[in-house]
Design a protein around this motif. Structure first.
Motif, short mmCIF file in Angstrom:
data_model
loop_
_atom_site.label_atom_id
_atom_site.label_comp_id
_atom_site.label_asym_id
_atom_site.label_seq_id
_atom_site.Cartn_x
_atom_site.Cartn_y
_atom_site.Cartn_z
N THR A 182 0.67 -0.93 0.12
CA THR A 182 0.05 0.36 0.12
C THR A 182 0.57 1.41 0.59
OG1 THR A 182 -2.24 -1.00 0.89
CG2 THR A 182 -2.02 1.14 1.50
N THR A 183 0.80 2.03 -1.59
CA THR A 183 1.71 3.72 -1.04
C THR A 183 1.48 4.79 0.06
OG1 THR A 183 1.51 3.64 -3.66
CG2 THR A 183 1.89 5.06 -2.26
N SER A 184 1.91 4.62 0.73
CA SER A 184 1.91 5.65 2.41
C SER A 184 1.67 6.98 1.89
CB SER A 184 2.72 5.83 2.94
OG SER A 184 3.58 6.57 2.15
N TYR A 185 0.26 7.63 2.19
CA TYR A 185 0.58 9.09 2.51
C TYR A 185 0.96 10.05 2.07
CZ TYR A 185 -2.85 13.11 3.19
OH TYR A 185 -3.85 13.93 2.70
N GLU A 186 2.68 10.03 2.24
CA GLU A 186 3.38 10.64 2.65
C GLU A 186 3.91 10.32 0.61
OE1 GLU A 186 3.60 9.23 4.91
OE2 GLU A 186 2.43 10.81 5.96
N LYS A 187 4.00 9.46 0.28
CA LYS A 187 4.36 9.08 -1.27
C LYS A 187 3.23 9.57 -2.13
CE LYS A 187 7.83 5.77 -1.66
NZ LYS A 187 8.57 4.55 -2.21
N ARG A 188 1.85 9.33 -1.43
CA ARG A 188 0.62 9.88 -1.81
C ARG A 188 1.13 11.14 -2.64
NH1 ARG A 188 -4.48 5.81 -0.91
NH2 ARG A 188 -2.85 4.42 -0.04
N ASP A 205 -6.20 3.22 -9.91
CA ASP A 205 -6.74 2.08 -10.08
C ASP A 205 -6.91 1.70 -8.51
OD1 ASP A 205 -8.16 -0.16 -11.15
OD2 ASP A 205 -6.59 -1.05 -11.56
N ASN A 206 -8.19 1.11 -8.24
CA ASN A 206 -8.61 1.45 -7.24
C ASN A 206 -9.13 0.15 -6.48
OD1 ASN A 206 -8.33 1.61 -4.00
ND2 ASN A 206 -10.27 2.33 -3.82
N PRO A 207 -8.84 -1.59 -6.90
CA PRO A 207 -10.26 -1.67 -7.06
C PRO A 207 -10.09 -2.71 -5.57
CG PRO A 207 -8.26 -2.61 -8.63
CD PRO A 207 -7.80 -1.37 -7.90
N TYR A 208 -9.42 -3.16 -5.29
CA TYR A 208 -9.51 -3.77 -4.34
C TYR A 208 -9.47 -2.76 -2.71
CZ TYR A 208 -6.81 -6.59 -7.00
OH TYR A 208 -6.22 -7.23 -8.45
N GLY A 209 -9.64 -0.89 -3.04
CA GLY A 209 -10.06 -0.45 -1.80
C GLY A 209 -10.76 -0.47 -0.52
N GLU A 216 -5.17 1.30 9.02
CA GLU A 216 -6.01 2.89 8.74
C GLU A 216 -6.06 2.96 7.20
OE1 GLU A 216 -7.81 4.58 11.44
OE2 GLU A 216 -7.55 2.56 12.21
N HIS A 217 -7.25 3.59 7.12
CA HIS A 217 -7.98 4.21 5.80
C HIS A 217 -6.93 5.48 5.23
CE1 HIS A 217 -9.90 6.07 2.44
NE2 HIS A 217 -9.82 6.76 2.96
N PRO A 323 0.27 -8.62 3.66
CA PRO A 323 -0.82 -7.04 3.01
C PRO A 323 -2.00 -6.23 5.12
CG PRO A 323 -1.92 -9.24 1.88
CD PRO A 323 0.16 -9.57 3.42
N GLN A 324 -2.16 -5.37 4.28
CA GLN A 324 -3.48 -5.13 4.92
C GLN A 324 -4.52 -5.37 4.31
OE1 GLN A 324 -2.55 -0.94 6.41
NE2 GLN A 324 -1.32 -1.73 8.75
N GLY A 325 -4.73 -5.72 3.24
CA GLY A 325 -5.96 -5.76 2.54
C GLY A 325 -5.47 -6.45 1.67
#
Lengths: 395, 395
Positions: A182-188, A205-209, A216-217, A323-325
């Motif tokens: 999962t890409t971190s918020y900082e990297k986003r 692309d967010n098929p698994y979100g 945490e979201h 993974p977290q999801g």
């Protein structure tokens, strides 16, 4: 007749996964290959009720031609659903376009943006379906090594500095396929800033979100999108059903307008019964309860896989970042093991797995990973498959 | 952000028909614009029964991911259905590929065959959806004037002699859109021979073939195809329902294999519920009886339109060749009348019609025709609409 096929179709081959899937269809096989929702994941009763309702009360609407951009009712339902999850993603209904599954969202985004010879930046490894879609526009792909918290930003910026005609950065920021990272918020934020600086469109692309079972979201890149450079692709395949082929795109209305034109001349519109199933499921059923159920289901399945690995992988042959999801466990195998040989050996024991190189932008580059899907097999199959995998491995 | 859209998407605009359709949605409008099946044309009870059956007995099959080429069951059902109508069209199941409506069959055929800059030969006027699909591959279209028995063969051969890189000839041989004209058997043979001589692939688009309400069946061009140069595109939109988006392609298996790869990276597969509706309708309902009903229905509707024209068009303003099937009446108006002005005048009287130039390969070329659809309006609307059309015409 000797067929003179187009250059673009000659540049791609059927996905390796598809070939492995076909070869492993015999009943004795345990497959960790597919990316299918679990059998228990489908809201069958609700879908049956919705179909019965619409085919009794409003059949012509469900069966007649409809509009390319998707039904107004589904558009509104998506707006409410997405806004309930992230407030600032959609300003106007014009920013939503219904597509025949997320794959078509990627394909049509590429169609309206890419000229032949353009470059596309992607995570490396990445979703094979997107890579091949981009190849079908005769474009060149630049893969950025994927790290546990998202792409390597230095390499990304270096590509942006040195290559003209980079048009798109394609990313799966949540529980990526195949790595589960999962890409971190900082990297986003950093990714958004880089793309803003260089004028690059981001396909998020967010098929698994929705399938987050831990942690945490993290806000989407689209939520940072002040300039309208993000095309967000959502899917109902993992939270309702993939067989109905319904997804959606959220983007600046100048982009969705163009994608709508491209859609009209691709398949006219998305099948209406599928659109009604999604609309009514979102508006008359408890989608949040259903998603919570899926999260428990997949948490349970990954736990079964982790437990099986802990039990049978006595020599710590596999290593992975949990993974977290999502649906995948991306496992490293020791460097001295030949990955093709390992997959073949598993195949001979009726265990189907995908070698990691199938997801690389350069399939021939070095690879020490396998992708294990935990959503499709039952817990028993997971246990048996992992046990078999470690039986009599001759290294 | 300033978007840098692809050249191809900038070369097309939303179809004029779509714009007229949108503008004429108000209830007071009588529209001769759409190409929708009549409301009475849908086998609603059968579709409801099929959906209920599958969602009760076999829901996972209907909702899970499926294969790109289409389900085996629908493949077999299409083989039997097509073979019952024309014996020699399909040799092997590999020659059939299920698509998300005929539009996708055209799109994917173009994708696997066309490079940028290639030429496509079409009838002129022709189906606007196909023309724009070809344009979206940055190709050039050469229109061959359409005559009552098919394209002008001299002009066709002249194009073939003088242009390199012609890859495809696109034709709707039965009850063509927009003219309603049917290509004679002699011309079908001549077209096949010409394409064989010059090594051109023929896309034979046959959405209306089953809707013959007069005259005798004419064998398809595909039935002449000894060399495997015809891609036959069939559709369930006009005989079952367009909202479900299911069609099929019949071609040499080297072509269907490539189209299957292109399909995987366009929308993965066609929605499964739609495929099951078609399969079960073909195998458990009486498709021939249903088609006979549709033929009567549309014969009745064209008769209503002819009677209304005979009654209200006192000065023989409109002239036409009566089609033997399909959905359209292609009417010539006097040469001195400005076609845009005429359509506008009708629009002001709440009658929506499409000017013929919308279907021309060159929209700016001279045009003296309008296309009247008789399947969508009710018989009463047909009568009222034609009456209104001729009221107080100021010429």
């Amino acid at each position: 007749m000797e067929y003179n096929f187009s250059d673009k179709i000659q540049s791609v081959k059927p996905s390796a996964i598809k070939e492995i899937l076909k070869a492993s269809k015999k009943s004795e096989f345990i497959s960790f290959v597919a990316a299918n929702p679990a059998q228990e994941a489908f809201p069958i009763d609700e879908i049956e009720r919705i179909c019965q309702w619409v085919l009794t009360e409003n059949p012509i609407t469900a069966l007649q031609y409809s509009v390319s951009e998707g039904t107004k009712h589904l558009n509104y339902a998506i707006k409410d659903y997405v806004t309930a999850r992230e407030q600032n993603l959609i300003k106007d209904s014009d920013e939503i376009l219904v597509v025949s599954g997320a794959q078509q969202g990627i394909d049509l985004s590429a169609k309206v943006l890419l000229n032949e010879g353009d470059y596309v930046l992607t995570e490396d490894p990445s979703y094979i379906g997107a890579l091949n879609t981009f190849r079908l526009y005769n474009t060149k792909i630049l893969g950025i090594p994927m790290q546990q918290d998202g792409v390597d930003l230095d390499i990304m910026e270096n590509y942006l500095k040195t290559h003209k005609n980079i048009k798109i950065f394609y990313t799966v920021p949540n529980f990526q396929n195949p790595t589960g990272y999962t890409t971190s918020y900082e990297k986003r934020k950093a990714i958004y800033n880089l793309c803003q600086k260089y004028g690059i469109v981001i396909i998020e692309d967010n098929p698994y979100g929705e399938l987050r079972f831990e942690g945490e979201h993290i806000p989407s890149i689209k939520s940072l999108d002040t300039d309208g450079l993000v095309i967000y692709v959502g899917s109902f395949s993992k939270i309702i059903a993939p067989g109905i082929r319904v997804g959606y795109v959220i983007a600046n209305k100048n982009i969705t307008q163009k994608i709508g034109v491209a859609k009209e001349f691709s398949d006219i519109h998305t099948n209406v019964l599928g659109q009604i199933i999604c609309e009514k499921f979102l508006t008359t059923c408890n989608i949040n309860l259903h998603i919570a159920k899926l999260q428990r289901l997949y948490k349970n399945k990954i736990t079964a896989m982790e437990n099986a690995i802990a039990k049978f992988d006595e020599n710590n042959f596999l290593s992975y970042v949990k993974p977290q999801g999502g649906l995948f466990l991306w496992c490293k195998i020791p460097n001295h093991i030949d990955i093709s040989e390992f997959c073949k050996e598993c195949f001979n024991k009726s265990i189907a797995i995908v070698p990691g190189f199938a997801f690389q932008t350069d399939e021939k580059a070095e690879c020490h990973h396998i992708r294990l899907n935990f959503s499709t097999p039952t817990n028993e199959e997971i246990q048996q498959g992992i046990e078999k995998m470690f039986k009599k491995i001759e290294l």
